[in-house]
Design a protein around this motif. Structure first.
Motif, PDB file in Angstrom:
ATOM      1  N   ASP A  45       0.588  -1.251   0.030  1.00 55.06           N
ATOM      2  CA  ASP A  45       0.089   0.079   0.123  1.00 55.06           C
ATOM      3  C   ASP A  45       0.956   1.310   0.037  1.00 55.06           C
ATOM      4  N   SER A  46       1.666   1.404  -0.983  1.00 52.44           N
ATOM      5  CA  SER A  46       2.351   2.622  -1.139  1.00 52.44           C
ATOM      6  C   SER A  46       1.769   3.913  -1.304  1.00 52.44           C
ATOM      7  N   SER A  47       0.405   3.889  -2.010  1.00 49.35           N
ATOM      8  CA  SER A  47      -0.479   4.901  -2.153  1.00 49.35           C
ATOM      9  C   SER A  47      -0.602   5.381  -0.485  1.00 49.35           C
ATOM     10  N   ARG A  48      -0.936   4.591   0.247  1.00 46.04           N
ATOM     11  CA  ARG A  48      -1.581   5.011   1.623  1.00 46.04           C
ATOM     12  C   ARG A  48      -0.354   5.521   2.312  1.00 46.04           C
ATOM     13  N   VAL A  49       0.659   4.805   2.247  1.00 47.87           N
ATOM     14  CA  VAL A  49       1.980   5.363   2.904  1.00 47.87           C
ATOM     15  C   VAL A  49       2.117   6.962   2.651  1.00 47.87           C
ATOM     16  N   ILE A  50       2.346   7.144   1.336  1.00 45.47           N
ATOM     17  CA  ILE A  50       2.346   8.473   1.223  1.00 45.47           C
ATOM     18  C   ILE A  50       1.234   9.337   1.617  1.00 45.47           C
ATOM     19  N   ASP A  51       0.103   9.001   1.483  1.00 46.94           N
ATOM     20  CA  ASP A  51      -1.060   9.834   2.000  1.00 46.94           C
ATOM     21  C   ASP A  51      -0.764   9.945   3.653  1.00 46.94           C
ATOM     22  N   LEU A  52      -0.431   8.965   4.290  1.00 48.75           N
ATOM     23  CA  LEU A  52       0.005   9.227   5.803  1.00 48.75           C
ATOM     24  C   LEU A  52       0.921  10.348   5.897  1.00 48.75           C
ATOM     25  N   LEU A  53       1.885  10.035   5.141  1.00 47.77           N
ATOM     26  CA  LEU A  53       3.142  10.927   5.347  1.00 47.77           C
ATOM     27  C   LEU A  53       2.901  12.637   5.061  1.00 47.77           C
ATOM     28  N   VAL A  54       1.795  12.416   3.906  1.00 48.92           N
ATOM     29  CA  VAL A  54       1.330  14.011   3.657  1.00 48.92           C
ATOM     30  C   VAL A  54       0.804  14.740   4.700  1.00 48.92           C
ATOM     31  N   LYS A  55      -0.153  13.740   5.313  1.00 50.33           N
ATOM     32  CA  LYS A  55      -1.000  14.322   6.319  1.00 50.33           C
ATOM     33  C   LYS A  55      -0.307  14.623   7.615  1.00 50.33           C
ATOM     34  N   LEU A  56       0.852  13.711   7.961  1.00 49.87           N
ATOM     35  CA  LEU A  56       1.762  13.994   9.054  1.00 49.87           C
ATOM     36  C   LEU A  56       2.554  15.350   8.715  1.00 49.87           C
ATOM     37  N   SER A  57       2.822  15.518   7.656  1.00 47.42           N
ATOM     38  CA  SER A  57       3.758  16.898   7.521  1.00 47.42           C
ATOM     39  C   SER A  57       2.704  18.035   7.617  1.00 47.42           C
ATOM     40  N   GLY A  58       1.387  18.250   7.651  1.00 46.95           N
ATOM     41  CA  GLY A  58       0.592  19.151   7.971  1.00 46.95           C
ATOM     42  C   GLY A  58       0.500  19.403   9.406  1.00 46.95           C
ATOM     43  N   ARG A  59       0.802  18.057  10.237  1.00 38.24           N
ATOM     44  CA  ARG A  59       0.766  18.334  11.604  1.00 38.24           C
ATOM     45  C   ARG A  59       2.009  18.586  12.395  1.00 38.24           C
ATOM     46  N   HIS A  60       2.937  18.208  11.912  1.00 38.89           N
ATOM     47  CA  HIS A  60       4.349  17.951  12.475  1.00 38.89           C
ATOM     48  C   HIS A  60       5.437  18.337  11.642  1.00 38.89           C
ATOM     49  N   GLN A  61       6.426  19.016  12.229  1.00 39.83           N
ATOM     50  CA  GLN A  61       7.914  19.010  11.645  1.00 39.83           C
ATOM     51  C   GLN A  61       8.178  17.562  10.987  1.00 39.83           C
ATOM     52  N   SER A  62       8.397  17.743   9.687  1.00 41.40           N
ATOM     53  CA  SER A  62       8.801  16.451   8.919  1.00 41.40           C
ATOM     54  C   SER A  62       9.619  16.622   7.960  1.00 41.40           C
ATOM     55  N   VAL A  63      10.720  15.764   7.880  1.00 42.12           N
ATOM     56  CA  VAL A  63      11.736  15.861   6.707  1.00 42.12           C
ATOM     57  C   VAL A  63      11.554  14.611   6.243  1.00 42.12           C
ATOM     58  N   PHE A  64      11.883  14.576   4.687  1.00 45.10           N
ATOM     59  CA  PHE A  64      11.538  13.138   3.957  1.00 45.10           C
ATOM     60  C   PHE A  64      12.872  13.013   3.162  1.00 45.10           C
ATOM     61  N   VAL A  65      13.650  12.224   3.498  1.00 36.46           N
ATOM     62  CA  VAL A  65      14.937  11.937   2.682  1.00 36.46           C
ATOM     63  C   VAL A  65      14.523  11.040   1.587  1.00 36.46           C
ATOM     64  N   ALA A  66      15.086  11.280   0.350  1.00 41.52           N
ATOM     65  CA  ALA A  66      14.576  10.805  -0.850  1.00 41.52           C
ATOM     66  C   ALA A  66      15.650   9.342  -0.937  1.00 41.52           C
ATOM     67  N   GLY A  67      14.735   8.299  -1.092  1.00 36.66           N
ATOM     68  CA  GLY A  67      15.292   6.699  -1.048  1.00 36.66           C
ATOM     69  C   GLY A  67      15.278   6.479  -2.711  1.00 36.66           C
ATOM     70  N   ASN A  68      15.984   5.449  -2.892  1.00 41.17           N
ATOM     71  CA  ASN A  68      16.299   5.128  -4.553  1.00 41.17           C
ATOM     72  C   ASN A  68      15.156   4.615  -5.067  1.00 41.17           C
TER      73      ASN A  68
END
Length: 210
Positions: A45-68
């Protein structure tokens, strides 16, 4: 737990169940989240993973390092072709956006990925540095100008023991979530270098906290 700690979170690889459980465990307990990358591919469920991370970034300081894997996804969406992405487990990501793809699969994928998810991919950073901490996706991604004293945390290399490797100068926190049988998702707390883990099905299974 010190509510002002930073949490560095390991490779997720499409396991939204584990990510959701870990975020619930950490809610209100840390002030900043830094992710080492590989949000997509292999897990269901990669789509939902990104959805959760997008929502997290709206609530908390978040940094997303790029993986390969994330960079390959971004490249497929922006430039193509799709085949290099599929060779590294991208079919699972495609299915999370387009459950029954037909015809031109790449065009169907591009049409299905929401604008917010594309912006998330564009927001990724090569690394994070701050407060004596360096976070990269791979161990050899360390910038040449990073001070040797920076404590280096990275993912990419699954730890087959299921536990993060935590040394005096660096830590490897990919513990096989979405990739290994009985893999775990790990959050490493900084500065005290303790951790908590959830299983593939979202249960808290290990913690170095007393």
């Amino acid at each position: 737990m010190n509510e002002y700690e930073l949490a560095v979170i390991g490779d997720i690889h499409g396991n939204a169940l584990a990510l959701d459980a870990l975020l619930q465990c950490l809610e209100g307990r840390v002030s900043k989240y830094v992710f080492v990358g590989d949000y997509v591919n292999r897990g269901p469920d990669s789509s939902r993973v990104i959805d959760l991370l997008v929502k997290l970034s709206g609530r908390h300081q978040s940094v997303f390092v790029a993986g390969n894997h994330d960079l390959a996804f971004q490249n497929a969406l922006e430039a193509g072709p799709l085949s290099p992405f599929l060779r590294i487990g991208g079919a699972a990501t495609v299915r999370s956006y387009v459950p029954t793809p037909t015809g031109d699969v790449l065009e169907a994928l591009r049409a299905a990925v929401p604008y917010e998810h594309r912006q998330f991919l564009k927001s990724m950073t090569p690394h994070f540095r701050g407060g004596g901490l360096l976070v990269t996706h791979r161990p050899n991604d360390r910038p040449t100008d990073a001070p040797a004293s920076d404590y280096h945390v990275y993912g990419h290399q699954p730890q087959r023991s299921g536990a993060p490797w935590i040394g005096e100068r660096h830590a490897a926190i990919d513990t096989g979530c979405g990739t290994l049988p009985n893999g775990r998702l790990t959050a490493l707390f900084v500065p005290d270098r303790t951790y908590v883990q959830v299983s593939e099905v979202g249960e808290v299974v290990s913690s170095s906290r007393s």
